[in-house]
Motif scaffolding. Structure first.
Motif, short mmCIF file in Angstrom:
data_model
loop_
_atom_site.label_atom_id
_atom_site.label_comp_id
_atom_site.label_asym_id
_atom_site.label_seq_id
_atom_site.Cartn_x
_atom_site.Cartn_y
_atom_site.Cartn_z
N VAL A 189 65.24 7.79 24.15
CA VAL A 189 63.70 8.62 24.13
C VAL A 189 63.82 8.08 25.08
N ASN A 190 63.26 7.04 25.62
CA ASN A 190 62.10 7.12 27.22
C ASN A 190 63.18 7.49 28.46
N LYS A 191 63.91 7.76 28.05
CA LYS A 191 65.30 7.69 29.43
C LYS A 191 66.37 8.94 30.12
N SER A 192 66.24 8.91 28.40
CA SER A 192 67.79 10.67 29.19
C SER A 192 66.33 11.73 29.17
N CYS A 193 67.56 12.39 29.08
CA CYS A 193 66.95 13.67 30.23
C CYS A 193 65.81 14.34 29.16
N VAL A 194 65.63 14.08 28.10
CA VAL A 194 64.67 14.87 26.55
C VAL A 194 63.25 14.18 26.88
N GLN A 195 63.09 12.83 27.61
CA GLN A 195 62.48 11.59 28.04
C GLN A 195 60.76 12.87 27.89
N HIS A 196 60.85 14.26 28.57
CA HIS A 196 59.34 14.79 29.02
C HIS A 196 59.06 15.55 27.80
N MET A 197 60.21 16.38 26.52
CA MET A 197 59.83 17.19 25.89
C MET A 197 58.75 16.74 24.24
N LYS A 198 58.44 17.94 24.00
CA LYS A 198 57.17 17.57 23.46
C LYS A 198 58.12 17.29 21.54
N GLY A 199 56.87 15.92 21.15
CA GLY A 199 56.98 14.63 20.32
C GLY A 199 57.60 15.38 19.39
N LEU A 200 57.43 16.48 18.90
CA LEU A 200 57.28 17.02 17.64
C LEU A 200 59.05 17.74 17.38
N LYS A 201 58.98 18.43 18.99
CA LYS A 201 60.49 19.16 18.58
C LYS A 201 61.47 17.89 19.05
N MET A 202 61.04 16.94 19.41
CA MET A 202 62.43 16.03 19.64
C MET A 202 62.80 15.62 18.18
N VAL A 203 61.62 15.10 17.70
CA VAL A 203 61.81 14.51 16.22
C VAL A 203 62.87 15.89 15.51
N PHE A 204 62.25 16.73 15.61
CA PHE A 204 63.27 18.56 14.87
C PHE A 204 64.84 17.61 15.13
N PHE A 205 64.69 17.93 16.15
CA PHE A 205 66.24 18.30 16.32
C PHE A 205 67.29 16.73 15.95
N ILE A 206 66.21 15.69 16.40
CA ILE A 206 66.83 14.20 15.57
C ILE A 206 67.18 14.04 14.22
N LEU A 207 65.90 14.49 13.41
CA LEU A 207 65.91 14.82 12.08
C LEU A 207 66.79 15.59 11.83
N LEU A 208 67.15 16.80 12.42
CA LEU A 208 68.60 17.48 12.09
C LEU A 208 69.26 16.94 12.81
N SER A 209 69.69 16.42 13.46
CA SER A 209 71.43 16.39 14.35
C SER A 209 71.70 14.85 13.15
N ALA A 210 70.65 13.53 12.49
CA ALA A 210 71.01 13.05 11.47
C ALA A 210 71.41 13.80 10.01
N THR A 211 71.21 14.79 10.07
CA THR A 211 71.09 15.81 8.73
C THR A 211 72.37 16.53 8.81
N ILE A 212 72.92 16.95 9.15
CA ILE A 212 74.02 17.18 10.07
C ILE A 212 75.53 15.94 9.83
N ILE A 213 74.74 15.10 10.37
CA ILE A 213 75.92 13.77 10.70
C ILE A 213 76.62 13.46 8.81
N PHE A 214 75.06 13.05 8.27
CA PHE A 214 75.31 13.14 6.75
C PHE A 214 75.73 13.95 5.97
N ALA A 215 75.62 15.38 5.99
CA ALA A 215 76.41 16.38 5.38
C ALA A 215 77.68 16.31 5.81
N GLY A 216 77.97 16.38 7.02
CA GLY A 216 79.85 15.92 7.17
C GLY A 216 80.00 15.10 6.88
#
Length: 320
Positions: A189-216
Motif C-alpha cells: 500500500v505504501n511502496k507500490s505504484c498506487v501509493q498516491h491513489m485516493k484512499g477510498l478509490k484504492m479500498v474499492f478496488f482492493i475489496l472488489l478484487s477480494a470479491t472476485i477472488i472468493f467468487a472464483g
C-alpha cells in the motif's frame, strides 16, 4: 539581510507548516488505532455465522461483496473518477489477493484456536513490516526493534503452549501465514505504484478484487454462495462487511499514506487486545495466565519499538 517583518513571516509560516504536519501525524496515529481496533472485531461477527452452518468461503464472499458494493455505490453517487491503468489494476488486484488470503486464513484459524490467540499471533506482522522496510527500503533497525522481536517470539511461544498441541499447531500455522500476507500488503500500500491513489478509490478496488477472488474460489469448487439463513446471520454479515472490513481497511490505507507502513503496523496494538476482550466477553473463551503473559510480551514488544526509536517515517500527502 531579512527585515524584522520578513523574519516574523518566515517564523509564522514555519510554525503553521509544523502544526499541519503534527495534525497529519495525529490523524494518522488515530486512524491506525481505529483500524487495529475494528480489525480485531472479525471473530465477533464471523464466528456466529460460521457456527450457524455457513461455510467460510461463503462468509468471505459476502463480507467483501457487501463492503465493495457499499463503497462502489458511494463513489458512483459522488461521480468519482474510477479510471485506473492496467498496471495499477494489476497491483490493486495483488493487494486484494493478499488481503483476501489474510482474512481467509485468519478466519479459519479462529476455528482451531481461540480468537484472541489467533489475532495476537497475527499481530506479529508489525515486526515483519519493520524487517521488510529495513531490508528493502533502507529503514534503520534499532536495538529496541531487535529486543522487541525476541519478546514477540517469546509471546507467541507462550500463546501456543496454552492450547492443545495437535489442534493448536494447525491454528498456529494458519495464523502465522497471515503475518506474511498482511505485512506484504501493508508495505505494498505504501511502496507500490498506487501509493498516491485516493484512499477510498484504492479500498474499492482492493475489496472488489477480494470479491472476485472468493467468487472464483467458489466457482472452481463448483459451488455458489450459500443462502443467508436468517436475519441474525444477515446482520452479522453486514456488520462484518462494514466494521472490520470497510472501516478497518479504509483507516489502514489512510494511516499508511500519512505515517508510513512501519508506524501504522506498530500502532496496531489495539488489535489483539480487542480480540482477546471480545473473545472473553462475547464468545465465552477462556484465557489462562500463560496466554495472558504471551499477550503482555507482544504488546510490550510493540511499546518498546514505539518508545525506543524511529519506527517509520511520517509523510504528509494530499489525500482529499
Amino acid at each position: 539581510m531579512l527585515t524584522g517583518n520578513e523574519n516574523f513571516l518566515r517564523t509564522f509560516a514555519a510554525c503553521k507548516i509544523n502544526r499541519v504536519i503534527r495534525m497529519k501525524q495525529f490523524k494518522g496515529i488515530l486512524l491506525a488505532m481505529i483500524s487495529s481496533a475494528t480489525f480485531g472485531m472479525i471473530p465477533l461477527f464471523a464466528l456466529p455465522v460460521i457456527r450457524g452452518g455457513m461455510g467460510v468461503d461463503s462468509v468471505m464472499f459476502y463480507r467483501f461483496a457487501l463492503s465493495s458494493a457499499v463503497v462502489g455505490a458511494y463513489l458512483l453517487l459522488r461521480r468519482a473518477d474510477l479510471r485506473v491503468t492496467l498496471r495499477e489494476f494489476g497491483v490493486l488486484f495483488g493487494l486484494g489477493a493478499l488481503y483476501a488470503f489474510t482474512s481467509l486464513l485468519l478466519t479459519i484459524a479462529y476455528l482451531y484456536i481461540p480468537s484472541g490467540v489467533a489475532t495476537t499471533i497475527h499481530f506479529l506482522y508489525p515486526l515483519l513490516v519493520a524487517a521488510i522496510m529495513a531490508l528493502f527500503f533502507k529503514d534503520r533497525i534499532s536495538v529496541s526493534v531487535m529486543v522487541a522481536a525476541l519478546a514477540a517470539v517469546a509471546g507467541v511461544w507462550l500463546l501456543s503452549g496454552g492450547t492443545d498441541a495437535a489442534v493448536g499447531m494447525k491454528g498456529l500455522t494458519l495464523a502465522l501465514a497471515t503475518v506474511a500476507t498482511y505485512a506484504v500488503y501493508i508495505v505494498g500500500v505504501n511502496k507500490s505504484c498506487v501509493q498516491h491513489m485516493k484512499g477510498l478509490k484504492m479500498v474499492f478496488f482492493i475489496l472488489l478484487s477480494a470479491t472476485i477472488i472468493f467468487a472464483g474460489n467458489l466457482f472452481v469448487k463448483g459451488e455458489i454462495p450459500e443462502s443467508i439463513p436468517d436475519w441474525s446471520a444477515a446482520v452479522h454479515l453486514i456488520l462484518l462487511a462494514l466494521i472490520p472490513t470497510l472501516v478497518s481497511d479504509l483507516t489502514l490505507v489512510l494511516a499508511v499514506q500519512r505515517i508510513g507502513s512501519t508506524t501504522t503496523a506498530i500502532l496496531g496494538c489495539l488489535e489483539p487486545l480487542t480480540a482477546v476482550a471480545l473473545g472473553i466477553f462475547f464468545l465465552g473463551e477462556r484465557f489462562v495466565a500463560e496466554q495472558f503473559a504471551g499477550v503482555a510480551l507482544i504488546v510490550a514488544a510493540v511499546v518498546t519499538v514505539i518508545l525506543g526509536g524511529r519506527p517509520g517515517r511520517f509523510s504528509v500527502r494530499r489525500l482529499i
